[in-house]
Design a protein around this motif. Structure first.
Motif, PDB file in Angstrom:
ATOM      1  N   GLN A 127     -56.217  -5.115  16.421  1.00 45.04           N
ATOM      2  CA  GLN A 127     -57.269  -4.816  17.390  1.00 45.04           C
ATOM      3  C   GLN A 127     -58.616  -5.306  16.871  1.00 45.04           C
ATOM      4  OE1 GLN A 127     -57.018  -0.601  17.841  1.00 45.04           O
ATOM      5  NE2 GLN A 127     -55.494  -0.665  19.471  1.00 45.04           N
TER       6      GLN A 127
ATOM      7  N   ALA B 224     -66.637  -2.598  28.688  1.00 43.09           N
ATOM      8  CA  ALA B 224     -65.439  -1.758  28.627  1.00 43.09           C
ATOM      9  C   ALA B 224     -65.681  -0.412  29.295  1.00 43.09           C
ATOM     10  CB  ALA B 224     -65.009  -1.564  27.176  1.00 43.09           C
TER      11      ALA B 224
ATOM     12  N   ARG C  37     -51.550  -2.099  14.152  1.00 46.54           N
ATOM     13  CA  ARG C  37     -52.178  -2.254  15.460  1.00 46.54           C
ATOM     14  C   ARG C  37     -53.701  -2.230  15.307  1.00 46.54           C
ATOM     15  NH1 ARG C  37     -49.393   0.800  19.897  1.00 46.54           N
ATOM     16  NH2 ARG C  37     -49.755  -0.695  21.548  1.00 46.54           N
TER      17      ARG C  37
ATOM     18  N   PRO D  80     -59.271   2.065  27.723  1.00 49.39           N
ATOM     19  CA  PRO D  80     -60.596   1.476  27.501  1.00 49.39           C
ATOM     20  C   PRO D  80     -61.350   2.229  26.405  1.00 49.39           C
ATOM     21  CG  PRO D  80     -60.231   1.907  29.828  1.00 49.39           C
ATOM     22  CD  PRO D  80     -59.094   2.538  29.102  1.00 49.39           C
TER      23      PRO D  80
ATOM     24  N   MET E 169     -56.995  -7.407  27.493  1.00 47.03           N
ATOM     25  CA  MET E 169     -56.964  -6.907  26.117  1.00 47.03           C
ATOM     26  C   MET E 169     -56.633  -5.427  26.096  1.00 47.03           C
ATOM     27  SD  MET E 169     -59.396  -7.973  23.256  1.00 47.03           S
ATOM     28  CE  MET E 169     -59.387  -7.302  21.631  1.00 47.03           C
TER      29      MET E 169
ATOM     30  N   ARG F  64     -46.423  -5.191  20.399  1.00 45.78           N
ATOM     31  CA  ARG F  64     -46.695  -3.931  21.086  1.00 45.78           C
ATOM     32  C   ARG F  64     -45.493  -2.990  20.991  1.00 45.78           C
ATOM     33  NH1 ARG F  64     -45.462  -2.601  25.616  1.00 45.78           N
ATOM     34  NH2 ARG F  64     -45.041  -4.696  26.448  1.00 45.78           N
TER      35      ARG F  64
ATOM     36  N   THR G  94     -52.876  -5.013  26.862  1.00 45.94           N
ATOM     37  CA  THR G  94     -51.900  -5.486  25.881  1.00 45.94           C
ATOM     38  C   THR G  94     -52.050  -4.819  24.522  1.00 45.94           C
ATOM     39  OG1 THR G  94     -53.339  -7.339  25.303  1.00 45.94           O
ATOM     40  CG2 THR G  94     -51.616  -7.770  26.904  1.00 45.94           C
ATOM     41  N   VAL G  95     -53.250  -4.770  24.001  1.00 53.58           N
ATOM     42  CA  VAL G  95     -53.422  -4.318  22.621  1.00 53.58           C
ATOM     43  C   VAL G  95     -53.882  -2.874  22.519  1.00 53.58           C
ATOM     44  CG1 VAL G  95     -54.246  -5.103  20.387  1.00 53.58           C
ATOM     45  CG2 VAL G  95     -54.273  -6.645  22.308  1.00 53.58           C
ATOM     46  N   PHE G  96     -54.521  -2.369  23.569  1.00 51.82           N
ATOM     47  CA  PHE G  96     -55.092  -1.026  23.461  1.00 51.82           C
ATOM     48  C   PHE G  96     -54.347   0.009  24.286  1.00 51.82           C
ATOM     49  CE2 PHE G  96     -58.524  -3.572  21.783  1.00 51.82           C
ATOM     50  CZ  PHE G  96     -59.008  -2.774  20.760  1.00 51.82           C
ATOM     51  N   ASN G  97     -53.074  -0.289  24.558  1.00 53.99           N
ATOM     52  CA  ASN G  97     -52.272   0.721  25.234  1.00 53.99           C
ATOM     53  C   ASN G  97     -52.886   1.230  26.526  1.00 53.99           C
ATOM     54  OD1 ASN G  97     -49.873   1.061  23.944  1.00 53.99           O
ATOM     55  ND2 ASN G  97     -50.633   2.597  22.499  1.00 53.99           N
TER      56      ASN G  97
ATOM     57  N   LEU H  24     -47.418 -11.040  21.212  1.00 53.02           N
ATOM     58  CA  LEU H  24     -48.115  -9.761  21.369  1.00 53.02           C
ATOM     59  C   LEU H  24     -47.232  -8.722  22.059  1.00 53.02           C
ATOM     60  CD1 LEU H  24     -51.882 -10.128  22.280  1.00 53.02           C
ATOM     61  CD2 LEU H  24     -50.826  -8.849  20.425  1.00 53.02           C
TER      62      LEU H  24
ATOM     63  N   LEU I 123     -60.829   0.849  23.035  1.00 51.60           N
ATOM     64  CA  LEU I 123     -61.549  -0.411  22.845  1.00 51.60           C
ATOM     65  C   LEU I 123     -63.018  -0.145  22.527  1.00 51.60           C
ATOM     66  CD1 LEU I 123     -62.039  -3.424  22.888  1.00 51.60           C
ATOM     67  CD2 LEU I 123     -62.051  -3.366  25.370  1.00 51.60           C
TER      68      LEU I 123
ATOM     69  N   TRP J  58     -45.088  -1.756  17.392  1.00 52.17           N
ATOM     70  CA  TRP J  58     -46.084  -0.745  17.048  1.00 52.17           C
ATOM     71  C   TRP J  58     -45.718   0.599  17.679  1.00 52.17           C
ATOM     72  CZ3 TRP J  58     -50.205  -4.832  18.500  1.00 52.17           C
ATOM     73  CH2 TRP J  58     -50.582  -5.555  17.360  1.00 52.17           C
TER      74      TRP J  58
END
Lengths: 138, 138
Positions: free
Chosen positions: B80, B103, B76, A96, A87, B18, A90-93, B14, A99, B21
Motif C-alpha cells: 500500500q 479519498a 499488504r 477509503p 486503488m 489480495r 484492489t489494495v485497500f479492501n 494484484l 487509504l 493477504w
DNA sequence: TTGTAGTTACGAATACATTCGTATATTTGT
DNA sequence: ACAAATATACGAATGTATTCGTAACTACAA
C-alpha cells in the motif's frame, strides 16, 4: 471515433498526461522536450505514444494548425478519482478510510493542510447531521 | 534468488496478492478456487502466474509439503505504501494532501472514522510541536 | 522551384503479460 | 505395484506496450 469507454492509461501514458495537465494543450514537440528531462527515448516514440493515446480516446487533438495540438480528454481531477477508486477496491479492501490513513502517514502534512483537512471533516459531519440522505451542500 | 528489488505487481498479480493477504499462505488450488469467482481463466494460468511472481520475488514458497504453499514477500501495508507513494508522485503532483482530500471525497467516512482521522491529525500536530525534527514517537 | 528543417504516418522489432495445452512428477486407494 | 487423481514444469500462442527507423508530407527560404 467516440469510444464506449476510455481505457486506463499505462505508466508511460501517465507521464505524458501529467505534462499535458501541467502545460495545457501542447504539441508533440513541447511534450517531448519536457519528457526528455527524465527519459531517453526519442521523438518518434513520444509521437507514437500520443497517437496511440488519441486512438484510445485518452487525448483529443486539433489538426488545423502548423502542427497538431493535443489535449487530455479527462481532467486531472477526473483521472485522480478513477485511480483512487481502483486503488481503494484492489489494495485497500474497499476502505477509503484506510487509504486516507496511509496517505497521512506517508509525508507529514503542513499545519495549514491539517487544518484544511479538519475543517473538511467538520463539514462532512455537519452535512451528515443536516441532511442524512442527500449528498449536496450549498 | 534474492533480487535487487521487487518489481511493481501487474493488475492480475494484484488480484492474487489480495487473496493471499486475505487468506494467508495458500496453495495454488486455494488461490485458484477463490479467483474463479471473478475470472474464467484456467488452473494452469493461475499456476503460471504464481510461478512468475515467485521468479520476480513477489512471492516466496514452501516446497516441503504435499503441494507448494505461497506467501507474499511484502505485507499488504508495505505494498500500500509503495502504491500510494507512486500515485502521489505521478497523479497528485507530489502532494499527499491532495490525495487525502480526493479519498475523503470519494465515499463518506463514518462518524467513527472521522474521529479516528481527527485524533490522528491531532497526534501529528502534537508530535510536530514536541519534536520538530525527529519522526518517531513512543 | 528546389532544398532543408521540421513534422506526421506507418511498419516492424522487442519486451512483457496473459493464457493454455501437454508433459512430467507425486500421492493415494486398491 | 498400478491406475486414477492431482500437482508442478515447460513451451508456445496471443495480446499489448514500448521503441525506433524510415517514408511521406509541409512550410519556408533562397
Amino acid at each position: 471515433m467516440a469510444r464506449p469507454f476510455i481505457p486506463k492509461p499505462t505508466d508511460s501514458e501517465l507521464e505524458i498526461l501529467r505534462i499535458l495537465w501541467d502545460r495545457g494543450p501542447s504539441s508533440v514537440r513541447d511534450v517531448h522536450m519536457e519528457l526528455e528531462k527524465s527519459k531517453t527515448s526519442g521523438y518518434t516514440t513520444t509521437l507514437k505514444l500520443m497517437q496511440i493515446m488519441l486512438e484510445k480516446g485518452i487525448l483529443t487533438r486539433d489538426v488545423s494548425g502548423r502542427n497538431h495540438v493535443y489535449t487530455p480528454t479527462l481532467s486531472r481531477d477526473r483521472t485522480q478519482q478513477q485511480m483512487v477508486d481502483k486503488m481503494i477496491s484492489t489494495v485497500f479492501n474497499g476502505s477509503p478510510f484506510m487509504l486516507v490513513m496511509q496517505a497521512l502517514g506517508r509525508q507529514r502534512p503542513s499545519p495549514e493542510e491539517i487544518n484544511r483537512i479538519k475543517s473538511y471533516l467538520n463539514e462532512l459531519e455537519k452535512d451528515r447531521k443536516d441532511r442524512p440522505q442527500e449528498g449536496k451542500k450549498k
